[in-house]
Design an enzyme around this catalytic site. Structure first.
Site, PDB file in Angstrom:
ATOM      1  N   THR A 195       0.848  -1.183   0.000  1.00 11.40           N
ATOM      2  CA  THR A 195       0.000   0.000   0.000  1.00 11.40           C
ATOM      3  C   THR A 195       0.877   1.223   0.000  1.00 11.40           C
ATOM      4  O   THR A 195       1.627   1.455   0.923  1.00 11.40           O
ATOM      5  CB  THR A 195      -0.919   0.023   1.225  1.00 11.40           C
ATOM      6  OG1 THR A 195      -0.115  -0.109   2.386  1.00 11.40           O
ATOM      7  CG2 THR A 195      -1.937  -1.067   1.163  1.00 11.40           C
ATOM      8  N   THR A 240       8.511  -4.197  -1.852  1.00 14.09           N
ATOM      9  CA  THR A 240       9.940  -3.986  -2.103  1.00 14.09           C
ATOM     10  C   THR A 240      10.775  -5.261  -2.199  1.00 14.09           C
ATOM     11  O   THR A 240      11.842  -5.244  -2.797  1.00 14.09           O
ATOM     12  CB  THR A 240      10.559  -3.099  -0.997  1.00 14.09           C
ATOM     13  OG1 THR A 240      10.292  -3.700   0.264  1.00 14.09           O
ATOM     14  CG2 THR A 240       9.998  -1.700  -1.047  1.00 14.09           C
ATOM     15  N   ASP A 241      10.276  -6.373  -1.627  1.00 15.63           N
ATOM     16  CA  ASP A 241      11.132  -7.569  -1.559  1.00 15.63           C
ATOM     17  C   ASP A 241      11.679  -7.982  -2.924  1.00 15.63           C
ATOM     18  O   ASP A 241      12.857  -8.259  -3.059  1.00 15.63           O
ATOM     19  CB  ASP A 241      10.365  -8.740  -0.927  1.00 15.63           C
ATOM     20  CG  ASP A 241      10.509  -8.746   0.581  1.00 15.63           C
ATOM     21  OD1 ASP A 241      10.971  -7.715   1.125  1.00 15.63           O
ATOM     22  OD2 ASP A 241      10.158  -9.757   1.210  1.00 15.63           O
ATOM     23  N   LYS A 296      18.119  -4.795  -3.590  1.00 19.88           N
ATOM     24  CA  LYS A 296      17.729  -4.475  -2.214  1.00 19.88           C
ATOM     25  C   LYS A 296      18.834  -4.975  -1.298  1.00 19.88           C
ATOM     26  O   LYS A 296      19.065  -6.169  -1.204  1.00 19.88           O
ATOM     27  CB  LYS A 296      16.397  -5.150  -1.868  1.00 19.88           C
ATOM     28  CG  LYS A 296      15.860  -4.743  -0.494  1.00 19.88           C
ATOM     29  CD  LYS A 296      14.503  -5.375  -0.191  1.00 19.88           C
ATOM     30  CE  LYS A 296      13.923  -4.795   1.090  1.00 19.88           C
ATOM     31  NZ  LYS A 296      12.601  -5.332   1.423  1.00 19.88           N
TER      32      LYS A 296
END
Lengths: 437, 631
Positions: free
Chosen positions: A105, A181-182, A260
């Site tokens: 979200t 984001t993973d 990441k």
């Protein structure tokens, strides 16, 4: 939110007996005191013995259902009606940006009555929560899918690429994709290949702090992403996230070079082996690289959205067992990207299994688990042995990008030579000519 | 008018005490509790108010966001990690802190909840990097014994302390992260009607109960009181962060005056037939600047404007003081300052400011204001004028109602100043990063065994057992020395009153003389007094030794005794000193006889510098004087 969400066993039995539901105001008699509060949902993995009340002062407490003497309904719960505040007016001459949400979200509101967090869905809600957007672009938000990013698969990349292709052909000036984001880096790489030659910028954006928090990085990342997508004279696929730990500079990373690197910090995403493509601060975009493609005028844009999922990404480690490697190679995959040690190595006793896999028609690509630097298999004997077996070295391509590219190359080639040729061609800056970091 | 009495005005005061625990580590990470002086790292953040379900945004949150300032967080790795920076999710709460909070709850007869749920309480003033404070109810209900009364406890909560405010300028607020995350217990008491002094005593009694558990930190800044104060017919005013106990009665007294004063002003306005304060906003055009009071002119330049609020028919009310120092003008100035402008000027003070009648008349004409209208003038940056005008108008309009609901802060003198509107109620939601904690019967039972004897009883028992005054026992308790005291008396056999006077008075003397608090340790007191009880030093040497070690000039009482050369003097030597002094001052003795005793006693004691016991010296001296007097 309805019924007895999350309640089971003893607690559920008690609540059912008294006919109360989540959202109702109830009075609980524990024998020693009477407590009034709103019944709120319980997390599904919590025990079956407690009920959770939200007290008038806003706090939640858990009460042991086995100790409760009686319950009383004070007031039936009402579904709160969310009134979206009137969004500010958007000027007709602003650029158009499609905001495609895939999960997570980027903007949300909190129901303080029950603690539930609701994502903002419509443009109106998004404008209301992030009013700065209305002076930047006319946005068309759409919920494309709603999944955790760890569940994203090649099929999702294909559908997303098709959707972006449509949006480009619908005339949007830029496209923003919100993403968990993973695995954002993988999706960015996938779109970089599938959208080769795209005439406008595509910006993938996420948040490391969820959007219900006042400290969330979501709003600023989104503002920068929409601003960049609407006006930057660039095309291609980028990831927009905080550059540092402060709420000021947003970095735009090349989709094929981003990784990441931290589990939780705002500046978790870094460009590997290069500076970020651009930095954004208070509406100003500074280009950091000089080889980026600019916006183009095209008649009709066509994507290459296919991916072949039969690829594995394998990290070499000391003592890698031969039967483990054999099992991986024999599980039906067509290609494997090996994250080798150092310059691109695996232990000698396993080389024969790779050779056998290649001889049967499989592809072995070599990237490095070092993250920074270039694969070079000419320096040590093991490297030369691997090269001799037909392992294809991938130089500066980061392993996650290599893995995604192998799936794309397999799906977009008709021969073995073509696969290897595609893997060796620099399509979206996955290869760096010069190693500067 | 003199200060109103509590009962007459329906004063109600609810105390909220925030007390740091002494667990030595933070609540949601493993950072130690360290006061940091240097901050090599900074991050810059902005907090956005999150919207609640009803499309309603918390007024306090909006207030802070509209200030539009960055928060600059300064930190040091010795005291903060990524958790305080809001760069890492919280770890599970420290179990020791939870147990301490439960112990405190039990000491207050409070009922521990079956399952603890950590909540996020939205706090958007920047003092929490996350934009919320993590807090959980540990127990409900209970009471505090206070001079025969029971003051009800509403709840005992465990929460993380906020960041330390370092300062603020035009663009940013500055915070230190060393304090952020330290565990605090908050005890909220039922509102009571009592005199300001009694309120202070209730806070003191609560503080003592907390200290009796042995689980709370001591020292300035480790305890803070919030006071929720109201009078009949007015809203509740929250005074936040009273750090010194002595300020409580002053703050309550000031708020009694302020709140009843505001009610008097409101009543007078209504008496005048005013139902609503009518206002209009006018910008003062540059051609009128020459008619303004000098104090306003100096601040105006191209970026600024002079704004004026014309309030119809209330001339005289802005400067009217129902009690000394209580007036609407001051209230408006405080609102202005909270919005980062210097203050306001109003027409009731034009004369005092030396504005002539003609200028005022011209100003009124140009602003279309009648004689009986009040003018409120201010200087601010053009882009912020609307916000400031609205804040001032809102406050002005409330004057017909009386006391507005506000959060205020204490001044060093015990007055209060406006900080921000009171936060709305619905601003909490669960901290989803922390699983709930089930508190079983077994946990409660094992902690119950550690619940301390009520402090008042401890003080009584110690006082009668060791024959010391109750006041003295209470001082020992307040300084956390009661256990040390009884231990020393038991082990040395020295009399209670003497040991108490060393622990309380002699130590205080040594500190005044320049000893450092950290050097006057329990073990120093223990060793020094056991040397005394073994007759290895004299009573007179005790203060000297404490001072020597306290100043860092000796590392142990033994070494101090050696350095000072105050091992007891053999009797013959004492006799020699006495003889010599008597001989030197023979005239004094022949002149004054017995009356010379005290002068000579002082001289001998000075010379023997703690090496001779006073009673010995007295005996010898008396003997010698008698010998001489008898001739």
């Amino acid at each position: 939110m309805e019924g007895l969400e999350g309640y089971r066993g003893v607690a559920r039995g008690l609540l059912e007996r008294y006919g109360v539901e989540v959202g109702d105001v109830i009075e609980v008699n524990t024998g020693t005191r009477k407590i009034v509060g709103t019944l709120v949902p319980r997390y599904i993995y919590d025990d079956e013995f407690h009920i959770v009340l939200k007290l008038p002062n806003g706090y939640n407490i858990g009460l042991d259902a086995r100790k409760i003497l009686s319950l009383k309904l004070v007031k039936k719960g009402e579904q709160p009606a969310f009134k979206v505040p009137e969004p500010p007016r958007t000027r007709e001459d602003l650029p158009r940006v499609a905001v495609i949400s895939t999960g997570g979200t980027i903007a949300s509101r909190v129901d303080y009555r029950t603690g539930a967090v609701h994502p903002a869905i419509s443009a109106k809600e998004l404008y209301a929560l992030v009013p700065e957007l209305s002076s930047i672009a006319r946005i068309d938000p759409e919920v494309f899918m709603s999944i955790y990013s760890e569940n994203v698969e090649p099929d999702h990349w294909s559908r997303l690429a098709k959707r972006v292709e449509e949006a480009v052909n619908e005339g949007y000036d830029g496209i923003v994709i919100t993403h968990g984001t993973d695995t954002m880096g993988y999706t960015a790489a996938a779109l970089s290949f599938a959208l080769e030659g795209i005439p406008v910028p595509v910006v993938i954006v996420g948040a490391q702090r969820s959007s219900d928090r006042p400290s969330s990085d979501a709003a600023l990342n989104l503002i920068a992403a929409v601003d960049f997508a609407s006006k930057a004279n660039l095309s291609g696929v980028y990831v927009a996230m905080h550059y540092g730990k402060s709420d000021d500079i947003i970095a735009f990373h090349l989709g094929t070079r981003v990784r990441k690197n931290h589990t939780s910090s705002r500046d978790a995403f870094k460009s590997i082996g290069t500076a970020p493509a651009a930095l954004w601060q208070e509406g100003n975009v500074s280009l950091m690289l000089n080889f980026l493609p600019t916006r183009k005028e095209v008649g009709r844009f066509v994507s290459k959205p296919k991916f072949d999922g039969s690829v594995s990404l394998l990290k070499f480690y000391p003592n890698m067992q031969e039967n483990f490697l054999r099992a991986v190679l024999g599980c039906g995959i067509k290609a494997v990207v090996v994250e080798g040690s150092g310059l691109g190595h695996i232990n000698s006793r396993n080389i024969k299994h790779l050779t056998e896999f290649i001889n049967k028609g499989g592809f072995v690509f070599m990237a490095s688990q070092c993250i920074w630097g270039r694969v070079n298999m000419n320096v040590y004997e093991t490297g030369r042995d691997l090269l001799n077996s037909g392992v294809v070295p991938l130089a500066t391509m980061i392993s996650e990008t290599a893995y995604v590219k192998a799936m794309w190359a397999l799906a977009n080639s008709s021969s073995r030579e073509e696969v290897i040729d595609l893997m060796r061609r620099n399509i979206a800056h996955e290869y760096l000519e010069r190693t500067l970091e | 008018m003199s200060t109103p009495r509590a009962e007459e005005i329906g004063l109600r005061v609810g105390l909220e005490v925030h007390q740091q625990l002494s667990t030595g580590r933070k609540l949601f990470c493993s950072c130690p509790v360290v006061k940091t002086e240097e901050f090599p790292f900074t991050v810059k953040r902005k907090l956005r108010p999150s919207q609640s379900e009803l499309g309603h945004i918390d007024p306090a949150a909006v207030f802070e966001f509209l200030k539009g300032k960055f928060n600059i967080y300064m930190w040091n790795k010795e005291s903060s990690c990524l958790v305080e920076l809001d760069e890492e999710p919280p770890h599970n709460p420290d179990i020791e802190a939870i147990e301490a909070a439960i112990l405190i709850a039990l000491a207050l007869n409070s009922e521990v909840v079956d399952e603890i749920h950590v909540m996020r309480k939205i706090v958007i003033d920047g003092s929490n990097t996350s934009g919320f404070q993590r807090t959980a109810i540990i127990a409900l209900g209970g009471y505090l014994e206070f001079s025969g009364r029971r003051i009800g406890v509403q709840a005992v909560t465990l929460e993380e302390d906020a960041a330390r405010v370092l300062g603020e300028d035009e663009k940013a607020r500055y915070f230190a992260l060393d304090r952020l995350g330290i565990p605090l217990v908050e005890i909220s008491l039922d509102p009571v009607t009592a005199s300001p002094k009694e309120i202070e005593e209730i806070a003191l009694a609560l503080g003592r109960t907390l200290r009796s558990t042995g689980k709370v930190a001591r020292g300035l800044g480790t305890i803070r009181q919030d006071l929720n104060i109201s009078v009949s017919g007015g809203a509740v005013v929250e005074v936040k962060g009273v750090q010194k106990l002595e300020l409580i009665s002053k703050v309550v007294e000031y708020e009694m005056k302020r709140q009843s004063g505001l009610n008097i002003i409101a009543a007078k306005l209504r008496e005048k037939g005013i139902k609503e304060i009518e206002v209009k906003y006018k910008e003062v055009q540059p051609e009128l600047f020459s008619f303004l009071p000098d104090i306003l002119k100096k601040d105006v330049d191209g970026k600024h404007l002079v704004g004026c609020i014309v309030a119809k028919k209330i001339a005289g009310f802005i400067g009217y003081e129902p009690y000394s120092g209580i007036r609407l003008g001051k209230e408006l100035a405080e609102v202005a300052r909270a919005n980062s402008i210097g203050g306001i000027i109003h027409s009731d003070e034009f004369q005092k400011l030396g504005l002539d009648i003609n200028s005022e008349r011209k100003l009124r004409v140009a602003l279309e204001a009648d004689e009986d209208d009040a003018l409120i003038l201010f200087v601010c940056e053009r882009e912020r004028s609307e916000k400031i005008t609205n804040a001032l108008i809102e406050r002005l309009k409330y004057s017909i109602v009386g006391v507005p609901p506000e959060t205020r802060g204490p001044t060093a003198e015990g007055e209060t100043r406006y900080m921000r509107p009171r936060p709305g109620a619905e601003r909490m939601y669960p901290e989803t990063d922390i699983p709930e904690i089930v508190i079983t019967r077994e946990i409660i039972d094992s902690i119950s065994r550690k619940v301390p004897v009520p402090w008042a009883e401890t003080v009584k028992t110690v006082s009668s057992k060791y024959n010391i005054k109750e006041d003295t026992a209470l001082r020992l308790f307040d300084e956390g020395k009661i256990e040390l005291f009884s231990e020393i008396v038991e082990s040395t056999g020295l009399p209670g009153p003497y040991v108490a006077s060393v622990i309380v008075d002699t130590v205080a003397w040594a500190l005044r003389e320049g000893a450092e608090e950290s050097r006057i340790t329990d073990s120093l007191l223990r060793e020094t007094l056991s040397m005394l009880s073994a007759s290895r030093i004299t009573k007179e040497a005790v203060p000297e030794i404490l001072l020597k070690v306290g100043k860092g000039e000796a590392s142990s009482p033994e070494q101090a005794a050696d350095l000072l050369g105050i091992r007891p003097m053999p009797e013959e030597e004492v006799e020699k000193v006495v003889e010599r002094i008597v001989r030197e001052r023979i005239n004094l003795i022949t002149e004054r006889g017995d009356k010379a005793f005290s002068a000579l006693m002082g001289e001998v004691m000075k010379e023997t510098r703690g090496r001779a016991k006073g009673e010995n010296v007295a005996l010898i001296l008396k003997k010698k004087i008698e010998e001489i007097s008898r001739g």
